[in-house]
Write a protein that holds these residues in place. Structure first.
Motif, PDB file in Angstrom:
ATOM      1  N   ILE A 178       0.882  -1.189   0.000  1.00 28.30           N
ATOM      2  CA  ILE A 178       0.000   0.000   0.000  1.00 28.30           C
ATOM      3  C   ILE A 178       0.906   1.221   0.000  1.00 28.30           C
ATOM      4  CG2 ILE A 178      -1.747   1.301   1.294  1.00 28.30           C
ATOM      5  CD1 ILE A 178      -2.852  -1.308   2.351  1.00 28.30           C
ATOM      6  N   GLY A 179       0.683   2.110  -0.968  1.00 25.59           N
ATOM      7  CA  GLY A 179       1.632   3.202  -1.167  1.00 25.59           C
ATOM      8  C   GLY A 179       1.075   4.582  -0.881  1.00 25.59           C
ATOM      9  N   ALA A 180       2.001   5.514  -0.637  1.00 28.06           N
ATOM     10  CA  ALA A 180       1.672   6.937  -0.476  1.00 28.06           C
ATOM     11  C   ALA A 180       1.794   7.621  -1.849  1.00 28.06           C
ATOM     12  CB  ALA A 180       2.627   7.575   0.529  1.00 28.06           C
ATOM     13  N   PHE A 204      -0.887  -4.622  -5.241  1.00 23.68           N
ATOM     14  CA  PHE A 204      -0.464  -3.276  -4.837  1.00 23.68           C
ATOM     15  C   PHE A 204      -1.625  -2.302  -4.944  1.00 23.68           C
ATOM     16  CE2 PHE A 204       1.507   0.855  -5.110  1.00 23.68           C
ATOM     17  CZ  PHE A 204       2.522   0.754  -4.162  1.00 23.68           C
ATOM     18  N   LYS A 205      -1.770  -1.477  -3.926  1.00 17.88           N
ATOM     19  CA  LYS A 205      -2.757  -0.396  -3.975  1.00 17.88           C
ATOM     20  C   LYS A 205      -2.041   0.944  -3.828  1.00 17.88           C
ATOM     21  CE  LYS A 205      -5.199   1.683  -0.893  1.00 17.88           C
ATOM     22  NZ  LYS A 205      -5.033   3.024  -1.484  1.00 17.88           N
ATOM     23  N   PRO A 206      -1.997   1.724  -4.913  1.00 22.80           N
ATOM     24  CA  PRO A 206      -1.377   3.050  -4.775  1.00 22.80           C
ATOM     25  C   PRO A 206      -2.339   4.010  -4.079  1.00 22.80           C
ATOM     26  CG  PRO A 206      -2.141   2.706  -7.037  1.00 22.80           C
ATOM     27  CD  PRO A 206      -2.487   1.456  -6.273  1.00 22.80           C
ATOM     28  N   THR A 256       3.368   2.115   3.207  1.00 18.76           N
ATOM     29  CA  THR A 256       4.039   3.415   3.261  1.00 18.76           C
ATOM     30  C   THR A 256       2.967   4.481   3.370  1.00 18.76           C
ATOM     31  OG1 THR A 256       5.917   2.676   1.955  1.00 18.76           O
ATOM     32  CG2 THR A 256       5.541   5.033   2.043  1.00 18.76           C
ATOM     33  N   GLY A 257       3.012   5.268   4.422  1.00 20.10           N
ATOM     34  CA  GLY A 257       2.011   6.318   4.595  1.00 20.10           C
ATOM     35  C   GLY A 257       2.141   6.960   5.958  1.00 20.10           C
ATOM     36  N   SER A 258       1.042   7.508   6.416  1.00 18.94           N
ATOM     37  CA  SER A 258       1.080   8.301   7.646  1.00 18.94           C
ATOM     38  C   SER A 258       1.034   7.419   8.901  1.00 18.94           C
ATOM     39  CB  SER A 258      -0.110   9.259   7.655  1.00 18.94           C
ATOM     40  OG  SER A 258      -1.300   8.504   7.705  1.00 18.94           O
ATOM     41  N   VAL A 259       1.395   7.998  10.023  1.00 17.23           N
ATOM     42  CA  VAL A 259       1.384   7.264  11.296  1.00 17.23           C
ATOM     43  C   VAL A 259      -0.037   6.809  11.666  1.00 17.23           C
ATOM     44  CG1 VAL A 259       1.887   7.410  13.771  1.00 17.23           C
ATOM     45  CG2 VAL A 259       3.487   8.390  12.111  1.00 17.23           C
ATOM     46  N   PRO A 260      -1.054   7.689  11.588  1.00 14.84           N
ATOM     47  CA  PRO A 260      -2.399   7.215  11.980  1.00 14.84           C
ATOM     48  C   PRO A 260      -2.870   6.021  11.138  1.00 14.84           C
ATOM     49  CG  PRO A 260      -2.381   9.610  11.760  1.00 14.84           C
ATOM     50  CD  PRO A 260      -1.051   9.134  11.284  1.00 14.84           C
ATOM     51  N   THR A 261      -2.598   6.044   9.840  1.00 13.77           N
ATOM     52  CA  THR A 261      -3.004   4.899   9.013  1.00 13.77           C
ATOM     53  C   THR A 261      -2.162   3.678   9.368  1.00 13.77           C
ATOM     54  OG1 THR A 261      -3.507   6.465   7.238  1.00 13.77           O
ATOM     55  CG2 THR A 261      -3.483   4.151   6.636  1.00 13.77           C
ATOM     56  N   GLY A 262      -0.881   3.898   9.664  1.00 14.32           N
ATOM     57  CA  GLY A 262      -0.008   2.784  10.060  1.00 14.32           C
ATOM     58  C   GLY A 262      -0.549   2.059  11.285  1.00 14.32           C
ATOM     59  N   GLU A 279       6.439   1.961   6.832  1.00  9.22           N
ATOM     60  CA  GLU A 279       7.290   3.111   6.477  1.00  9.22           C
ATOM     61  C   GLU A 279       6.452   4.353   6.692  1.00  9.22           C
ATOM     62  OE1 GLU A 279      10.362   3.071   5.872  1.00  9.22           O
ATOM     63  OE2 GLU A 279      10.826   1.046   5.206  1.00  9.22           O
ATOM     64  N   LEU A 280       6.624   5.009   7.827  1.00  7.70           N
ATOM     65  CA  LEU A 280       5.694   6.080   8.202  1.00  7.70           C
ATOM     66  C   LEU A 280       6.362   7.453   8.133  1.00  7.70           C
ATOM     67  CD1 LEU A 280       4.053   4.117  11.148  1.00  7.70           C
ATOM     68  CD2 LEU A 280       3.438   4.104   8.730  1.00  7.70           C
ATOM     69  N   GLY A 281       5.784   8.394   8.800  1.00 13.54           N
ATOM     70  CA  GLY A 281       6.246   9.779   8.670  1.00 13.54           C
ATOM     71  C   GLY A 281       7.458  10.107   9.523  1.00 13.54           C
ATOM     72  N   GLU A 415       5.452  18.867  14.472  1.00 12.06           N
ATOM     73  CA  GLU A 415       4.597  18.042  13.613  1.00 12.06           C
ATOM     74  C   GLU A 415       5.142  17.924  12.191  1.00 12.06           C
ATOM     75  OE1 GLU A 415       2.035  16.337  14.754  1.00 12.06           O
ATOM     76  OE2 GLU A 415       2.400  17.202  16.750  1.00 12.06           O
ATOM     77  N   GLU A 416       4.857  16.809  11.556  1.00 10.53           N
ATOM     78  CA  GLU A 416       5.241  16.641  10.154  1.00 10.53           C
ATOM     79  C   GLU A 416       4.354  17.536   9.288  1.00 10.53           C
ATOM     80  OE1 GLU A 416       4.186  12.936   8.140  1.00 10.53           O
ATOM     81  OE2 GLU A 416       6.183  12.889   7.272  1.00 10.53           O
ATOM     82  N   ILE A 417       4.966  18.449   8.546  1.00  7.86           N
ATOM     83  CA  ILE A 417       4.194  19.375   7.704  1.00  7.86           C
ATOM     84  C   ILE A 417       4.002  18.778   6.309  1.00  7.86           C
ATOM     85  CG2 ILE A 417       4.176  21.685   6.660  1.00  7.86           C
ATOM     86  CD1 ILE A 417       5.722  22.693   9.111  1.00  7.86           C
TER      87      ILE A 417
HETATM   88  N1  LIG Z   1       8.688   6.227   5.608  1.00  8.51           N
HETATM   89  C1  LIG Z   1       8.495   6.229   4.303  1.00  8.51           C
HETATM   90  O1  LIG Z   1       9.157   5.548   3.550  1.00  8.51           O
HETATM   91  C2  LIG Z   1       7.426   7.111   3.710  1.00  8.51           C
HETATM   92  C3  LIG Z   1       7.457   7.376   2.350  1.00  8.51           C
HETATM   93  C4  LIG Z   1       6.477   8.200   1.811  1.00  8.51           C
HETATM   94  C5  LIG Z   1       5.482   8.748   2.614  1.00  8.51           C
HETATM   95  N2  LIG Z   1       5.470   8.487   3.940  1.00  8.51           N
HETATM   96  C6  LIG Z   1       4.460   9.107   4.809  1.00  8.51           C
HETATM   97  O2  LIG Z   1       3.204   9.058   4.194  1.00  8.51           O
HETATM   98  C7  LIG Z   1       2.398  10.168   4.595  1.00  8.51           C
HETATM   99  C8  LIG Z   1       1.801  10.816   3.380  1.00  8.51           C
HETATM  100  O3  LIG Z   1       1.202   9.873   2.570  1.00  8.51           O
HETATM  101  P1  LIG Z   1      -0.381   9.677   2.517  1.00  8.51           P
HETATM  102  O4  LIG Z   1      -1.054  10.979   2.776  1.00  8.51           O
HETATM  103  O5  LIG Z   1      -0.675   8.960   1.246  1.00  8.51           O
HETATM  104  O6  LIG Z   1      -0.634   8.718   3.761  1.00  8.51           O
HETATM  105  P2  LIG Z   1      -1.985   7.968   4.170  1.00  8.51           P
HETATM  106  O7  LIG Z   1      -1.668   7.228   5.405  1.00  8.51           O
HETATM  107  O8  LIG Z   1      -3.127   8.896   4.169  1.00  8.51           O
HETATM  108  O9  LIG Z   1      -2.267   6.949   2.965  1.00  8.51           O
HETATM  109  C9  LIG Z   1      -1.308   5.999   2.571  1.00  8.51           C
HETATM  110  C10 LIG Z   1      -2.015   4.861   1.858  1.00  8.51           C
HETATM  111  O10 LIG Z   1      -2.839   4.159   2.776  1.00  8.51           O
HETATM  112  C11 LIG Z   1      -4.146   4.019   2.247  1.00  8.51           C
HETATM  113  N3  LIG Z   1      -5.058   3.962   3.388  1.00  8.51           N
HETATM  114  C12 LIG Z   1      -5.596   4.995   4.077  1.00  8.51           C
HETATM  115  N4  LIG Z   1      -6.343   4.535   5.111  1.00  8.51           N
HETATM  116  C13 LIG Z   1      -6.264   3.181   5.075  1.00  8.51           C
HETATM  117  C14 LIG Z   1      -6.800   2.125   5.884  1.00  8.51           C
HETATM  118  N5  LIG Z   1      -7.571   2.384   6.944  1.00  8.51           N
HETATM  119  N6  LIG Z   1      -6.506   0.856   5.568  1.00  8.51           N
HETATM  120  C15 LIG Z   1      -5.707   0.569   4.517  1.00  8.51           C
HETATM  121  N7  LIG Z   1      -5.175   1.516   3.699  1.00  8.51           N
HETATM  122  C16 LIG Z   1      -5.439   2.809   3.980  1.00  8.51           C
HETATM  123  C17 LIG Z   1      -4.296   5.229   1.353  1.00  8.51           C
HETATM  124  O11 LIG Z   1      -5.338   5.048   0.404  1.00  8.51           O
HETATM  125  C18 LIG Z   1      -2.920   5.295   0.713  1.00  8.51           C
HETATM  126  O12 LIG Z   1      -2.797   4.364  -0.332  1.00  8.51           O
HETATM  127  C19 LIG Z   1       3.336  11.075   5.339  1.00  8.51           C
HETATM  128  O13 LIG Z   1       3.135  10.935   6.720  1.00  8.51           O
HETATM  129  C20 LIG Z   1       4.714  10.563   4.965  1.00  8.51           C
HETATM  130  O14 LIG Z   1       5.695  10.835   5.895  1.00  8.51           O
HETATM  131  C21 LIG Z   1       6.402   7.668   4.498  1.00  8.51           C
END
Ligand SMILES: NC(=O)c1ccc[n+]([C@@H]2O[C@H](COP(=O)([O-])OP(=O)(O)OC[C@H]3O[C@@H](n4cnc5c(N)ncnc54)[C@H](O)[C@@H]3O)[C@@H](O)[C@H]2O)c1
Ligand SMILES: C[N+](C)(C)CCCC=O
Length: 519
Positions: A178-180, A204-206, A256-262, A279-281, A415-417
């Motif tokens: 799952i990607g950001a 994969f889900k972008p 890969t995405g935000s902490v709350p989603t992680g 892989e979070l923020g 905070e992460e901007i």
């Molecule tokens: N550490 C790393 O390698 C890395 C790399 C890139 C981005 N990031 C982080 O990602 C964040 C920005 O990306 P974003 O806004 O896309 O993050 P996000 O957490 O909003 O979304 C990331 C992915 O998760 C999916 N998603 C959202 N809610 C979900 C759920 N409940 N269950 C399953 N999938 C869900 C989204 O559709 C998206 O594909 C920032 O915090 C950034 O630091 C981390």
């Protein structure tokens, strides 16, 4: 002023070849896509269920360039079943066979680098200059894991009486990625390359904001010779992601995405006892000592803050500067920041394009407003930028911002901007700066600039961060593991370390004598 783009026009026929049915020229403001964005069983297709429609934007112009059909539970299941079937074939291939296919995929990406980079720029908003680097890192990642595929091995252990044991490194099965939205193609490659090298299949889900380039990756894998169904793409947002994470046949989730989603991903994975990579923020520190090579340190601070419009997880946004050089360093950083060329991301000389969308731009603007209210001083930028070119008027641009007069308790420092906003913080001693640098819930990255080699190693050893840089920042050799400490996640991408996260170890104990029963 509208700068001509002579280098871009020859790409049009090649982009048409890549995406037949594409209504476009490759100039900013003219791309649109009608093709299906899901990929299953070796072909593009529309999802069988779901039905929610999301608009996909071109950040440079604010135009809608595609409509995204979100996948439902049935489509997710079909993709997982498709991957499961292909896994049976792929996992039985030797490492050398997998190596050859991955090398071919890397070769195709290299050959199509400019076209893929153009798609990435159109959908993400980052400059074409940077997008090309992202694509280079992507094919390098595939080459690297192709190289490792042939040498994955366990160990042999001698036991008493001639008995022995050995370990086998085995694939996990169907892995979910799952990607950001900040590095759409590269994130997919960082997950797919080690996963496939180890013999896994992937769904994969972008991010729904950047669905386009990863489908191209799926097509390239098929063209390179992976079994149909080995790499599938399902499109959608939260609900689609949840269906994937909750699917009983999924063996692993790499997120890969935000902490709350992680946190949510980990909760879902826990219910199915699935291993996760998160892989979070971040809110990483960059420490500039007065004995640094100043020009390198200034370059490093810009690299640490302004790539991809500041939308980079590992950015060193807390720039700690030793007080002795605070004024000189700040003056130089501000001067260089003001010179960054903002605008049409498809122009060769642009170095900062558009942020991902309007809500995110507003969010970044609010951080700056709050920073001012809390006493920070805007030394440059931070305001919206409206390019002269009329077709860019509705794009999501802002001027890169340097904040002075910052303190550790300000929101902009904590905070992460995820935007182009650097906070400068003075310090006096090594001990003090290390403590302040570590005073964060995050732990993704950190950097230090100094000519004192002992101090450099001492300081990075003391940083609670997974990825540390000495005298550079945000370089990305695929040979080096990347990942966070603390709330920035766990697991590693890139380097040999990632193999651990896409394989499982089987131990085989072999008896060469008779069984001595205790009964
Ligand atoms: N550490 C790393 O390698 C890395 C790399 C890139 C981005 N990031 C982080 O990602 C964040 C920005 O990306 P974003 O806004 O896309 O993050 P996000 O957490 O909003 O979304 C990331 C992915 O998760 C999916 N998603 C959202 N809610 C979900 C759920 N409940 N269950 C399953 N999938 C869900 C989204 O559709 C998206 O594909 C920032 O915090 C950034 O630091 C981390
Ligand atoms: C390639 N970079 C710049 C190291 C970014 C890695 C991915 C983080 O967002």
């Amino acid at each position: 002023m509208v700068v001509p783009r002579p280098l871009l026009q020859p790409l049009v026929p090649r982009l048409r070849r890549l995406l037949p049915g594409l209504a476009m020229s490759s100039a900013t403001g003219s791309f649109s896509l009608q093709q299906p964005l899901n990929y299953r069983g070796g072909a593009r297709l529309q999802p069988t269920d779901g039905g929610q429609v999301e608009e996909v934007y071109e950040p440079a112009t604010g135009r809608v360039i595609a409509k995204l059909l979100c996948s439902g539970e049935k489509e997710v299941d079909l993709a997982v079943q498709s991957a499961k079937a292909a896994f049976k074939v792929w996992s039985q291939k030797s490492g050398m066979e997998r190596c050859r296919v991955l090398l071919e995929a890397a070769r195709i990406i290299r050959e199509q680098r400019d076209e893929i980079a153009t798609l990435e720029t159109i959908n993400n908003g980052k400059s074409i200059f940077e997008a090309r680097v992202d694509i280079d890192i992507s094919w390098q990642c595939l080459e690297y894991y192709a190289g490792l595929a042939g040498s994955l091995a366990g160990e042999h252990v001698q036991l008493p009486g001639g008995s022995f044991g050995y370990t086998r490194r085995e694939p996990l099965g169907v892995c979910v990625g799952i990607g950001a939205w900040n590095y759409p193609f590269q994130i997919a490659c960082w997950k797919a390359a080690p996963a496939l090298a180890c013999g896994n299949a992937m769904v994969f889900k972008p991010s729904p904001f950047t669905p386009i380039s990863v489908v191209r990756l799926a097509e390239i894998f098929t063209q390179a010779g992976v079994p149909k169904g080995l790499f599938n793409v399902v499109q959608g947002g939260v609900a689609t992601g949840q269906f994937l994470c909750q699917h009983p046949d999924v063996a692993k989730i790499s997120f890969t995405g935000s902490v709350p989603t992680g946190v949510k991903i980990m909760e879902m994975a826990a219910k199915g006892i699935k291993p996760v990579t998160l892989e979070l923020g971040g809110k990483s520190p960059l420490i500039i000592f007065s004995d640094c090579a100043l020009e390198n340190a200034v370059n490093g601070a810009l690299m640490a803050n302004f790539l991809t419009q500041g939308e980079v997880c590992c950015n060193g946004t807390r720039v700690f500067v030793e007080r002795k050089i605070l004024d000189t360093f700040t003056k130089e950083v501000v001067k260089r920041t003001q010179k960054i060329k903002i605008g049409d991301p498809l122009l060769e000389d642009t170095r900062m394009g558009a942020l991902i969308n309007r809500p995110h731009l507003d969010r970044v603007q609010n951080f700056i407003k709050q920073a001012k209210e809390q006493g920070a001083q805007v030394l440059c930028g931070g305001d919206l930028y409206v390019p002269d070119d009329p077709k860019l008027k509705n794009g999501f641009y802002m001027r890169p911002c340097v904040l002075g007069n910052c303190t550790d308790d300000m929101t902009c420092v904590k905070e992460e901007i995820f935007g182009p906003v650097m906070s400068i913080l003075p310090f006096d001693t090594e001990e003090e700066v290390v403590e302040r640098a570590n005073n964060t819930k995050f732990g993704l990255a950190g950097g230090v600039f100094t000519r004192d080699i002992q101090k450099a190693h001492r300081v990075v050893a003391a940083l609670n961060a997974g990825m540390c840089f000495i005298n550079n920042y945000n370089v990305s050799p695929v040979e080096l593991p990347f990942g966070g400490y603390k709330a920035s996640g766990f697991g590693r991408e890139n380097g040999r370390a990632a193999i651990e996260y896409y394989s499982q170890l089987k131990t085989v104990c072999v008896e060469m004598g008779d069984v001595e029963s205790v009964f």
